[in-house]
Design an enzyme around this catalytic site. Structure first.
Site, mmCIF file in Angstrom:
data_model
loop_
_atom_site.group_PDB
_atom_site.id
_atom_site.type_symbol
_atom_site.label_atom_id
_atom_site.label_comp_id
_atom_site.label_asym_id
_atom_site.label_seq_id
_atom_site.Cartn_x
_atom_site.Cartn_y
_atom_site.Cartn_z
ATOM 1 N N TYR A 37 0.842 -1.298 -0.017
ATOM 2 C CA TYR A 37 0.014 -0.034 -0.190
ATOM 3 C C TYR A 37 0.961 1.144 -0.131
ATOM 4 O O TYR A 37 0.638 2.133 -0.884
ATOM 5 C CB TYR A 37 -1.003 0.213 1.201
ATOM 6 N N TYR A 143 -10.737 14.911 1.747
ATOM 7 C CA TYR A 143 -11.299 14.081 0.309
ATOM 8 C C TYR A 143 -12.816 14.560 0.540
ATOM 9 O O TYR A 143 -13.739 14.288 1.392
ATOM 10 C CB TYR A 143 -11.384 12.567 0.615
ATOM 11 N N HIS A 280 0.361 13.309 -6.254
ATOM 12 C CA HIS A 280 -0.216 12.031 -5.275
ATOM 13 C C HIS A 280 1.105 11.116 -5.231
ATOM 14 O O HIS A 280 0.813 9.993 -5.026
ATOM 15 C CB HIS A 280 -1.365 11.461 -5.719
ATOM 16 N N VAL A 314 9.920 13.800 -2.953
ATOM 17 C CA VAL A 314 11.276 14.447 -2.133
ATOM 18 C C VAL A 314 11.652 13.227 -1.249
ATOM 19 O O VAL A 314 11.014 12.707 -0.547
ATOM 20 C CB VAL A 314 10.412 15.502 -1.134
HETATM 21 C C1 FNR Z 1 -0.831 9.326 0.206
HETATM 22 N N1 FNR Z 1 -1.269 10.416 -0.331
HETATM 23 C C2 FNR Z 1 -2.275 10.840 0.438
HETATM 24 N N2 FNR Z 1 -2.876 12.355 -0.042
HETATM 25 C C3 FNR Z 1 -3.931 12.906 0.517
HETATM 26 O O1 FNR Z 1 -4.459 13.886 -0.009
HETATM 27 N N3 FNR Z 1 -4.843 12.251 1.304
HETATM 28 C C4 FNR Z 1 -4.254 10.962 1.707
HETATM 29 O O2 FNR Z 1 -5.039 10.169 2.526
HETATM 30 C C5 FNR Z 1 -3.177 10.426 1.132
HETATM 31 N N4 FNR Z 1 -2.796 9.185 1.633
HETATM 32 C C6 FNR Z 1 -1.879 8.603 1.164
HETATM 33 C C7 FNR Z 1 -1.441 7.262 1.667
HETATM 34 C C8 FNR Z 1 0.024 6.844 1.272
HETATM 35 C C9 FNR Z 1 0.421 5.178 1.901
HETATM 36 C C10 FNR Z 1 0.756 7.496 0.462
HETATM 37 C C11 FNR Z 1 2.355 7.085 0.178
HETATM 38 C C12 FNR Z 1 0.484 8.619 -0.029
HETATM 39 C C13 FNR Z 1 -0.456 11.567 -1.114
HETATM 40 C C14 FNR Z 1 0.670 12.032 -0.156
HETATM 41 O O3 FNR Z 1 -0.266 13.159 0.617
HETATM 42 C C15 FNR Z 1 1.733 13.050 -1.040
HETATM 43 O O4 FNR Z 1 1.015 13.424 -1.939
HETATM 44 C C16 FNR Z 1 2.593 12.014 -1.584
HETATM 45 O O5 FNR Z 1 3.202 10.822 -0.668
HETATM 46 C C17 FNR Z 1 3.895 12.517 -2.034
HETATM 47 O O6 FNR Z 1 4.762 11.741 -2.773
HETATM 48 P P1 FNR Z 1 5.920 11.169 -1.904
HETATM 49 O O7 FNR Z 1 6.610 11.919 -0.820
HETATM 50 O O8 FNR Z 1 5.434 9.924 -1.414
HETATM 51 O O9 FNR Z 1 6.798 10.824 -3.086
#
Ligand code: FNR
Length: 387
Positions: A37, A143, A280, A314
């Site tokens: 996940y 969301y 994302h 990042v």
């Molecule tokens: C996310 N991301 C995310 N974004 C958001 O707006 N609501 C959420 O609930 C989630 N959940 C989520 C779960 C997991 C396991 C991951 C890895 C990512 C996206 C997150 O906010 C962000 O945009 C990305 O993780 C940025 O990229 P990097 O730093 O993971 O490469």
């Protein structure tokens, strides 16, 4: 740091400081499904690759014989001064990575003075996370349900509980084709849902009962599905509907998931305060362009009218410098601290984020940059190769 290792022996879980080993270390610590996940992405993970390649295409040009002995990482975002430009990106269902979950991470975020952006998909309630965050800075990620009553209930709870800024994620109105989750037939909400944001929302609970004749607790799997449908409905909102959020949220309003300069201009026209240039973390539209690649164009289009924040890919201090130099005012970090959480609970998440902060601080000094304003466009150059 070098004499003692990052932390004295036996005081904290050892989270590797090598960004290229962190994912593998987390894989050993996590269940196969939790690992899939967090580490997984959309499609063949091409956008995850593009995110990293985009960073490799920008290089820092260090400056010499400048006094950078003492660096100043302080940053002002939406009129609020923070100790650094980093933020905890919103990440859902953190209880599947470690039982410390969102309250644990919110508490260490407060200790670090780094804003904690709480996800609507959290496995703990808004009230519980706020309590753990205490006096720490916190933002709320929405969301966005199509049901206005549920939306207003979430906004009211966020406001009452001290979340200063609303971040509305636009790119996840449906979940992407994510093979690692699909192959594991994994529904992340099913585990650790007891106190989740949706389940604890009084309006959602009432509506669920009206529609199904059951309490949420009667069949948590069915209720989890209903909540998931509420926030990932499969139907996008429209730009015109942003007016509704603007009307009902009087604090800073941020749209997350902007990739195109025209969308950035539309966001400005709707009166928002900020945008997050983000794909994302490569988890939604596979094949999408690397997030950093679009940052300069978007900053050129709207950088003087709105606060541009950045995420996706990042992993190091110099990555942060590059994003700041290309015009981002703040940088959201996702997977790295989430891997730390899986490896060592909240202390592991703290170690990962602290490491990134220390790396940023050290790298700024070596590049000849004294403060965040010094992370300017002239410090970076785009190259043809991506080494
Ligand atoms: C996310 N991301 C995310 N974004 C958001 O707006 N609501 C959420 O609930 C989630 N959940 C989520 C779960 C997991 C396991 C991951 C890895 C990512 C996206 C997150 O906010 C962000 O945009 C990305 O993780 C940025 O990229 P990097 O730093 O993971 O490469």
């Amino acid at each position: 740091i070098y004499a003692q290792g990052t932390f004295p022996p036996n005081t904290l879980p050892t989270v590797t400081t090598d960004p290229n080993k962190l994912e593998a270390q987390a894989e050993k610590a996590l269940s196969a499904r939790s690992y899939a996940y967090v580490a997984g992405g959309a499609g063949e993970r091409a956008t995850m690759d593009a995110n990293r390649l985009a960073f490799r295409q920008w290089k820092i040009i260090p400056r010499m014989l400048r006094d950078t002995t003492h660096r100043d990482l302080r940053t002002t975002i939406f009129g609020q001064q923070y100790d650094s430009p980093l933020l905890f990106a919103p990440i859902g269902v953190q209880s599947i990575f470690h039982e410390d979950g969102e309250p644990g991470v919110a508490s260490i975020a407060a200790e670090l003075g780094v804003p904690y952006i709480m996800s609507t998909a959290s496995s703990h309630s808004i009230e519980a996370v706020a309590a753990a965050s205490g006096a720490g800075p916190r933002w709320f990620q929405l969301y966005w349900p199509h049901d206005e009553e549920i939306t207003l209930s979430l906004l009211a709870r966020a406001k009452e509980n001290g979340f200063s800024t609303l971040v509305v994620t636009l790119d996840t109105w449906a979940l992407a084709w994510r093979p690692w989750d699909l192959d594991g037939a994994y529904v992340p909400f099913i585990k650790g849902v007891g106190d989740a944001v949706g389940f604890s929302d009084p309006v959602f609970r009432r509506k669920y009962k009206e529609a199904s004749g059951k309490e949420v607790e009667d069949d948590v799997v069915a209720a989890a599905y209903a909540w998931t449908q509420t926030v990932f409905s499969g139907r996008a909102h429209s730009w015109a509907e942003v007016d509704f959020l603007r009307k009902h949220w009087d604090g800073p309003l941020v749209l997350k998931g902007i990739q195109h300069p025209a969308d950035a201009r539309e966001a400005v026209a709707r009166g928002v305060d900020g945008i997050v240039v983000s794909n994302h973390g490569g988890r939604q539209c596979d094949g999408a362009i690397g997030s950093l690649t679009m940052l300069p164009e978007i900053v050129e289009a709207v950088g003087d009218k709105v606060t541009v924040l950045f995420d996706s890919g990042v992993r190091t201090g110099v990555d942060c410098i590059k994003a700041l130099a290309l015009g981002a005012k703040g940088v959201l970090v996702g997977r790295p601290w989430c891997y730390g959480l899986g490896i060592g609970g909240k202390a592991g998440a703290k170690a990962a984020m602290q490491g990134l902060l220390a790396d940023l601080d050290q790298s700024m000094g070596l590049a000849g940059i004294r403060d965040i304003a010094g992370c300017s466009r002239e410090m970076v150059r785009k190259v043809e190769y991506a080494g």
